[in-house]
Design an enzyme around this catalytic site. Structure first.
Site, short mmCIF file in Angstrom:
data_model
loop_
_atom_site.label_atom_id
_atom_site.label_comp_id
_atom_site.label_asym_id
_atom_site.label_seq_id
_atom_site.Cartn_x
_atom_site.Cartn_y
_atom_site.Cartn_z
N GLY A 34 0.79 -1.21 0.00
CA GLY A 34 0.00 0.00 0.00
C GLY A 34 0.82 1.27 0.00
O GLY A 34 0.48 2.24 -0.68
N ALA A 35 1.93 1.29 0.75
CA ALA A 35 2.78 2.48 0.80
C ALA A 35 3.48 2.71 -0.53
O ALA A 35 3.49 3.83 -1.05
CB ALA A 35 3.81 2.33 1.91
N HIS B 150 3.33 -9.20 14.86
CA HIS B 150 2.42 -8.71 13.82
C HIS B 150 2.95 -7.47 13.10
O HIS B 150 2.83 -7.36 11.87
CB HIS B 150 1.07 -8.40 14.46
CG HIS B 150 0.05 -7.82 13.53
ND1 HIS B 150 -0.45 -8.51 12.44
CD2 HIS B 150 -0.58 -6.61 13.52
CE1 HIS B 150 -1.34 -7.75 11.80
NE2 HIS B 150 -1.42 -6.59 12.43
N ARG C 116 -3.21 -2.91 22.18
CA ARG C 116 -2.76 -4.25 21.80
C ARG C 116 -1.67 -4.81 22.73
O ARG C 116 -1.62 -6.00 22.99
CB ARG C 116 -2.27 -4.25 20.35
CG ARG C 116 -3.42 -4.14 19.37
CD ARG C 116 -2.94 -4.16 17.93
NE ARG C 116 -4.08 -4.09 17.03
CZ ARG C 116 -3.97 -4.04 15.70
NH1 ARG C 116 -2.79 -4.03 15.13
NH2 ARG C 116 -5.06 -3.97 14.95
N HIS D 245 0.19 -9.17 17.93
CA HIS D 245 -1.27 -9.08 17.78
C HIS D 245 -1.91 -10.07 18.75
O HIS D 245 -1.50 -11.24 18.81
CB HIS D 245 -1.69 -9.39 16.35
CG HIS D 245 -3.06 -8.91 16.03
ND1 HIS D 245 -4.20 -9.53 16.52
CD2 HIS D 245 -3.50 -7.86 15.30
CE1 HIS D 245 -5.27 -8.88 16.08
NE2 HIS D 245 -4.88 -7.86 15.34
N LEU E 259 -2.94 1.34 8.13
CA LEU E 259 -3.42 1.64 6.77
C LEU E 259 -3.41 3.14 6.50
O LEU E 259 -3.07 3.58 5.40
CB LEU E 259 -4.82 1.07 6.56
CG LEU E 259 -4.91 -0.45 6.34
CD1 LEU E 259 -6.36 -0.89 6.26
CD2 LEU E 259 -4.16 -0.87 5.09
N GLU F 53 5.74 0.62 6.65
CA GLU F 53 6.23 -0.04 7.85
C GLU F 53 7.75 -0.09 7.96
O GLU F 53 8.28 -0.29 9.04
CB GLU F 53 5.65 -1.46 7.93
CG GLU F 53 5.71 -2.06 9.32
CD GLU F 53 5.04 -3.42 9.42
OE1 GLU F 53 5.31 -4.14 10.40
OE2 GLU F 53 4.23 -3.77 8.53
#
Length: 533
Positions: free
Chosen positions: A12-13, A327, A267, A230, A368, A351
């Site tokens: 996505g990045a 995660h 988390r 996670h 995201l 990331e």
């Protein structure tokens, strides 16, 4: 091969960066060792945070405070503010390019409440959000005729002094080494949580070699000790069960059916509570039996399929046994608010970057948002960099074809898959949710020995064409190097903060309310601490 902008990584990045750069009608190449639709972005199932005009009882200020609070005070409020203020614009853009967001009864984009947040601000596409965004971005890249080089394994940067002039790849399909020169290079290669082989939600391709190559080239790394575990992965397969399940009302229960933690705490807190139970030989379950079946089918269809596929469990009727696994990595290549690294011409996003937004613990739903936000920043900065940069092809480039041939000529064959599994087990048990000095020192000793073994290691398959064993060996070499850096960073931070919890230093200290920075000084990994502003 020559390009104006070279993007390394097609998640996505990387796709967001490529699309932003392509607005200027320049040549953009995206190179990746896999295919775009296989990227780690698919694992971000639950949603993307934003404060929208239609969002009720929320504000940018509350969003900033939630993100900063989750970071345990070692993120930049200014950097967080800029991302949060852009959130509605990003959602609007994604909506315009046809990301199929779920809608509420008023036909507005639906939002759910994620862990660690005070408001309902997580936009979603049932429980396929990351995948839907990724596919839509890829469609847009195809429309814009952006060039893709798939199955290109990143070997190194083309570097002269402190300046990056391109990158060197191994074409996995034919075994040939390829050099790509570019004015601006954007690294969007993903994080390093995948080094926990067998104990991670990440794919086997998330192996951190690009981060290591940036470090060896002189880039500064930061906050490597912070790896997010996670809370909910299916026991036995490590398949991610999205936070969207808890957002829609799923319980966490123990052997006796008792709830033992607020399911929507941050988390790090939830993962520690679960891990304590598991250490005590208790089972932990995700309980969705009380949730309306129609709601599960509409909002959690993927979780229902995953439970049935990997555990043969019907979550509408049965408890689902879960564990906490690695995660997401909060640390990465240190960059400023414009996505610039400490190396000239190199920009980082997603990331693999440490942009002072997540600090010690990422807020669910922010990954995201950050990959789109930082990808666009990197694309813009890369284009601006073109004005003052010339393509430079005449510099000396190492012969990596000889390096590959040397590895294949060695005689000491190793079982790469066995070593990866062993490494993952060591990391999970000695550098997992709970840590202490003695075990991390033992881990570092093991990693040093493994690194020595791999220096002259080879594999049985000596072919050049589609030699996946060779790729796995090259990945493993850098994975071990990355694991050493994470271990050293964790040893250096003698406190507990966010995702980094030390049983021997179980309190947060004011003296460590800073970001860690790792720099390579000749052959020494130097770790320092800096205030975050």
């Amino acid at each position: 091969m020559i390009s104006d902008v070279l993007v390394i990584g097609s998640g996505g990045a990387g796709l967001s960066a490529a699309l932003e750069a392509k607005k200027e009608n320049i040549k953009v190449i995206v190179a990746s060792k896999a295919y775009p639709t296989n990227s780690q972005t698919c694992q971000a199932q639950g949603g993307i945070n934003a404060v929208l005009e239609t969002t009720k009882n929320d504000s940018i200020e509350a969003f900033i405070e939630d993100t900063f609070s989750a970071s345990k005070n070692i993120a930049s409020k200014n950097s967080i503010k800029k991302m949060c203020e852009t959130s509605e614009e990003i959602i609007t853009w994604l909506d315009e390019i046809a990301v199929p967001f779920s809608r509420n009864e008023d036909s507005d984009i639906a939002q759910r409440k994620f862990g660690g947040t005070t408001k309902r601000r997580t936009c979603y596409s049932s429980d396929y959000t990351g995948l839907k965004i990724l596919h839509t971005l890829y469609d847009q890249c195809i429309k814009k005729e952006i060039e893709f080089l798939n199955e290109y394994f990143f070997l190194d940067f083309i570097k002269e002094e402190n300046i990056i002039h391109g990158a060197i790849f191994l074409n996995i399909q034919n075994g040939e080494v390829v050099k790509i020169f570019a004015k601006s290079i954007i690294l969007a290669s993903g994080g390093y949580a995948g080094i926990y082989e067998g104990f991670t939600t990440n794919s086997s391709m998330t192996t951190a070699e690009a981060i290591v190559k940036a470090y060896k080239s002189g880039a500064k790394l930061s906050n490597l000790e912070f790896v997010q575990f996670h809370p909910t992965a299916i026991k036995g397969s490590n398949t991610l069960i999205s936070e969207s399940a808890r957002a829609e009302g799923a319980y966490l229960v123990d052997d006796k059916g008792n709830r033992f933690i607020d399911e929507l705490s941050t988390r790090d807190e939830v993962a520690r509570a679960i891990t304590k139970k598991l250490i005590n030989k208790e089972e932990v379950y995700l309980d969705l039996r009380h949730i309306d079946t129609k709601l599960i089918d509409e909002l959690l269809p993927q979780e229902k399929i995953l439970a049935k596929t990997f555990k043969d469990i019907d979550i509408t009727k049965e408890l689902l046994p879960i564990v906490s696994v690695a995660h997401y990595s909060m640390g990465g290549i240190l960059c400023n608010e414009e996505a610039k690294s400490s190396l000239k011409n190199l920009f980082v996003c997603g990331e693999c970057a440490q942009a002072n937004i997540h600090g010690a613990n990422r807020l669910g739903g922010n990954s995201l948002l950050e990959i789109i936000y930082s990808g666009k920043k990197a694309g813009t900065s890369a284009v601006e960099n073109l004005k003052d940069t010339l393509i430079k092809e005449e510099i000396d480039v190492k012969d990596y074809q000889s390096y590959i041939e040397e590895i294949l000529s060695f005689t000491k064959v190793v079982n790469v898959l066995k070593l990866k599994k062993e490494l993952g087990e060591k990391l999970f048990h000695y550098l997992g949710v709970f840590r202490n000095e003695k075990e991390m020192e033992e881990l570092l000793e093991y990693l040093n020995k493994l690194e020595t073994t791999l220096k002259t290691a080879t594999i049985e398959d000596k072919s050049k064409i589609y030699n996946k064993s060779l790729i796995e060996l090259l990945e493993l070499k850098e994975t071990v190097y990355m694991a050493k850096l994470v271990t050293k960073s964790a040893l250096s931070r003698k406190e507990s903060r966010g995702a980094h919890f030390r049983a021997d230093y179980d309190k947060s200290l004011n003296s460590f309310e800073k970001r860690s920075v790792v720099s390579l000084k000749e052959t020494i990994d130097e770790i320092t601490y800096e205030d975050v502003v």
